[in-house]
Motif scaffolding. Structure first.
Motif, PDB file in Angstrom:
ATOM      1  N   ARG A  40       0.835  -1.204   0.000  1.00 58.31           N
ATOM      2  CA  ARG A  40       0.000   0.000   0.000  1.00 58.31           C
ATOM      3  C   ARG A  40       0.870   1.255   0.000  1.00 58.31           C
ATOM      4  O   ARG A  40       0.630   2.201  -0.752  1.00 58.31           O
ATOM      5  N   GLU A  41       1.911   1.262   0.828  1.00 59.50           N
ATOM      6  CA  GLU A  41       2.804   2.421   0.903  1.00 59.50           C
ATOM      7  C   GLU A  41       3.577   2.615  -0.399  1.00 59.50           C
ATOM      8  O   GLU A  41       3.769   3.747  -0.843  1.00 59.50           O
ATOM      9  N   GLU A  42       4.024   1.526  -1.012  1.00 63.05           N
ATOM     10  CA  GLU A  42       4.743   1.631  -2.286  1.00 63.05           C
ATOM     11  C   GLU A  42       3.848   2.205  -3.373  1.00 63.05           C
ATOM     12  O   GLU A  42       4.256   3.081  -4.132  1.00 63.05           O
ATOM     13  N   ILE A  43       2.633   1.714  -3.443  1.00 62.04           N
ATOM     14  CA  ILE A  43       1.694   2.202  -4.461  1.00 62.04           C
ATOM     15  C   ILE A  43       1.395   3.675  -4.228  1.00 62.04           C
ATOM     16  O   ILE A  43       1.392   4.479  -5.169  1.00 62.04           O
ATOM     17  N   GLN A  44       1.161   4.066  -2.983  1.00 61.60           N
ATOM     18  CA  GLN A  44       0.888   5.471  -2.687  1.00 61.60           C
ATOM     19  C   GLN A  44       2.084   6.351  -3.030  1.00 61.60           C
ATOM     20  O   GLN A  44       1.922   7.462  -3.528  1.00 61.60           O
ATOM     21  N   ALA A  45       3.298   5.855  -2.775  1.00 58.70           N
ATOM     22  CA  ALA A  45       4.492   6.637  -3.087  1.00 58.70           C
ATOM     23  C   ALA A  45       4.617   6.867  -4.594  1.00 58.70           C
ATOM     24  O   ALA A  45       4.957   7.971  -5.033  1.00 58.70           O
ATOM     25  N   VAL A  46       4.345   5.830  -5.381  1.00 56.07           N
ATOM     26  CA  VAL A  46       4.433   5.974  -6.836  1.00 56.07           C
ATOM     27  C   VAL A  46       3.345   6.917  -7.341  1.00 56.07           C
ATOM     28  O   VAL A  46       3.598   7.771  -8.186  1.00 56.07           O
ATOM     29  N   ASN A  58       8.427  -0.080 -12.800  1.00 54.02           N
ATOM     30  CA  ASN A  58       9.128  -0.724 -11.682  1.00 54.02           C
ATOM     31  C   ASN A  58       8.138  -1.258 -10.651  1.00 54.02           C
ATOM     32  O   ASN A  58       8.305  -2.366 -10.131  1.00 54.02           O
ATOM     33  N   LEU A  59       7.116  -0.473 -10.340  1.00 57.84           N
ATOM     34  CA  LEU A  59       6.101  -0.924  -9.391  1.00 57.84           C
ATOM     35  C   LEU A  59       5.376  -2.148  -9.932  1.00 57.84           C
ATOM     36  O   LEU A  59       5.186  -3.132  -9.212  1.00 57.84           O
ATOM     37  N   ALA A  60       4.989  -2.105 -11.197  1.00 62.08           N
ATOM     38  CA  ALA A  60       4.284  -3.240 -11.800  1.00 62.08           C
ATOM     39  C   ALA A  60       5.145  -4.501 -11.757  1.00 62.08           C
ATOM     40  O   ALA A  60       4.648  -5.592 -11.459  1.00 62.08           O
ATOM     41  N   GLU A  61       6.433  -4.365 -12.038  1.00 60.00           N
ATOM     42  CA  GLU A  61       7.330  -5.511 -12.004  1.00 60.00           C
ATOM     43  C   GLU A  61       7.460  -6.081 -10.600  1.00 60.00           C
ATOM     44  O   GLU A  61       7.455  -7.291 -10.407  1.00 60.00           O
ATOM     45  N   ARG A  62       7.541  -5.198  -9.588  1.00 58.23           N
ATOM     46  CA  ARG A  62       7.617  -5.680  -8.198  1.00 58.23           C
ATOM     47  C   ARG A  62       6.330  -6.390  -7.796  1.00 58.23           C
ATOM     48  O   ARG A  62       6.364  -7.430  -7.138  1.00 58.23           O
ATOM     49  N   LEU A  63       5.193  -5.853  -8.216  1.00 58.68           N
ATOM     50  CA  LEU A  63       3.916  -6.478  -7.886  1.00 58.68           C
ATOM     51  C   LEU A  63       3.788  -7.838  -8.569  1.00 58.68           C
ATOM     52  O   LEU A  63       3.316  -8.802  -7.958  1.00 58.68           O
ATOM     53  N   LEU A  64       4.197  -7.916  -9.822  1.00 57.47           N
ATOM     54  CA  LEU A  64       4.136  -9.203 -10.542  1.00 57.47           C
ATOM     55  C   LEU A  64       5.068 -10.225  -9.899  1.00 57.47           C
ATOM     56  O   LEU A  64       4.733 -11.401  -9.795  1.00 57.47           O
TER      57      LEU A  64
END
Length: 68
Positions: A40-46, A58-64
């Motif tokens: 949640r914090e990573e998504i909010q930061a992006v 980068n966020l999408a790759e980390r989530l995948l």
């Protein structure tokens, strides 16, 4: 952080509706809550900064990677 949260917030028995016994949160329950908080914090930061393709990619790759 997940550990200081109320026990009721950490224990999710919706996947086991037959399990009505009150239980304290397991280590897995706490770990899952912590993972959700970090995501949640990573998504909010992006999303709070300027929307740049590289940051979103980068966020999408980390989530995948987490989903696999």
């Amino acid at each position: 952080m997940a550990w200081p949260q109320a026990e009721e917030a950490l224990v999710d028995r919706r996947a086991s509706p037959w399990d009505h016994e009150p239980r304290r949160p397991s280590h897995a329950d706490k770990r899952k809550a912590l993972q959700q908080e970090v995501l949640r914090e990573e998504i909010q930061a992006v999303l709070s900064g300027p929307l740049e393709r590289g940051r979103i990619r980068n966020l999408a790759e980390r989530l995948l990677k987490l989903a696999s």
